[in-house]
Enzyme design. Structure first.
Site, PDB file in Angstrom:
ATOM      1  N   SER A  43      25.049 -41.688  -4.684  1.00 18.48           N
ATOM      2  CA  SER A  43      26.331 -42.376  -4.843  1.00 18.48           C
ATOM      3  C   SER A  43      26.228 -43.477  -5.896  1.00 18.48           C
ATOM      4  CB  SER A  43      26.798 -42.893  -3.480  1.00 18.48           C
ATOM      5  OG  SER A  43      28.188 -43.165  -3.487  1.00 18.48           O
ATOM      6  N   ASP A 157      30.156 -37.057  -1.365  1.00 16.16           N
ATOM      7  CA  ASP A 157      29.156 -38.118  -1.506  1.00 16.16           C
ATOM      8  C   ASP A 157      27.791 -37.709  -0.936  1.00 16.16           C
ATOM      9  OD1 ASP A 157      27.732 -40.735  -0.791  1.00 16.16           O
ATOM     10  OD2 ASP A 157      29.499 -41.476  -1.846  1.00 16.16           O
TER      11      ASP A 157
END
Length: 330
Positions: A43, A157
């Site tokens: 991320s 993610d």
């Protein structure tokens, strides 16, 4: 005296705006004579790590520090879709004006980014191909950013599968394993805050009950004044009872509002905290399996609001300090 190793395999966790701490942390490592020989991130960790691997961290930092809150907000291409609020393309395009895209295999140091297959939960590791394709997939926070289609898979993610990819960084025999986790939980601080909030609510409740009792006394006085006419009785009790009634209402309102704090101020806060707690627990499991030589932690309560993306300088300075302290303890 044994010469300490100075080569570092660096691992950066997910964590939203807290990930700007990695800018300062990398600067602290370099100032203390360490060389980053490989990097892996999830991320925001994949974003900062990828930009560093591309040799453009200084340019990115200069641009990031120049943004005010409105400019940060303007980079979010809002698009209320069935599964997202932000497309996520505008921010990538803006960064690519500063950091030209490059294939990961052509970077000067080994790098990888982690994403998650939405349907299988499988961890998807990007160690080749376009850098920003990997970053865009890795930062696809569920319900906020639009998922990324990649071949037959739909990617979200990377924190869902691997929040702190200690097992994915390329590490040579002489490399120190250094990890920065910005999803820690400071239980002592949280308990202190909760106790303070609880005490504040008790105080509010105490005053509320006092005011209610006072109001009842006013009404009783009003009823006891039987020798007065109605108009005189209203004048006698009116102004005092109105003020006391206002106090009762205000204390009741504050008390009720405070109760809601136990469950998050709003939908976003509740969802964000749940996601952060999941990241924290996943990271704990990874740290049990892979022991870094140097571990730096930042509580996820430090920064997490959307507005905190405009606090890059402040967060980076905090990251610098935390890494500096960790290196000096070694």
């Amino acid at each position: 005296m044994e010469q300490r190793k100075k080569n570092v395999a660096l691992v950066l966790s997910s964590g939203g705006p807290r990930g700007f701490a990695y800018i300062g942390a990398i600067e602290a490592l370099e100032e203390h004579g360490y060389t980053i020989t490989s990097i892996a991130g999830t991320s925001i960790g994949s974003l900062v790590g990828g930009i560093y691997a591309a040799g453009k961290l200084a340019e990115f930092k200069k641009w990031l520090y120049s943004l005010n809150a409105w400019e940060v907000f303007s980079l979010m291409d809002l698009s209320i879709g069935k599964n997202h609020f932000v497309k996520g393309e505008r921010i990538i395009e803006a960064i690519m004006e500063i950091v030209p895209d490059v294939n990961i295999e052509d970077l000067p140091i080994p790098y990888c980014a982690v994403a998650t297959d939405l349907y299988t939960g499988r961890e998807v590791v990007f160690d080749h191909g376009p850098l920003f394709r990997a970053i865009r997939a890795s930062i696809s926070i569920p319900s906020l950013f639009r998922p990324v289609k990649f071949g037959l898979t739909t990617l979200i993610d990377g924190a869902i599968a691997n929040c702190l990819p200690l097992n994915r960084v390329q590490r040579r025999e002489d490399d120190l394993l250094v990890a920065f986790d910005v999803n820690d939980v400071d239980e002592e601080e949280i308990n202190t805050i909760l106790r303070q909030e609880h005490e504040a609510r008790l105080i509010d409740r105490h005053f509320q009950l006092q005011k209610q009792a006072e109001f009842r006394d006013v009404i009783q006085d009003f009823r006891n004044e039987t020798d007065m006419g109605l108009v005189k009785r209203l004048k006698h009790a009116g102004s005092r009872s109105i003020e006391v009634l206002k106090d009762v209402f205000n204390y009741q309102k504050a008390f009720n509002e405070d109760d809601s704090l136990d469950y998050g101020d709003n939908y976003y806060d509740l969802l964000d905290r749940t996601f952060s707690l999941m990241n924290h627990k996943n990271t704990e499991l990874m740290l049990e399996l892979y022991k870094p030589d140097i571990l730096v932690k930042m509580p996820f309560d430090s920064y997490g609001e959307i507005s905190d993306y405009a606090k890059a300088r402040e967060i980076s300075d905090r990251g610098y300090q935390l890494m500096k302290e960790a290196l000096e303890r070694r």
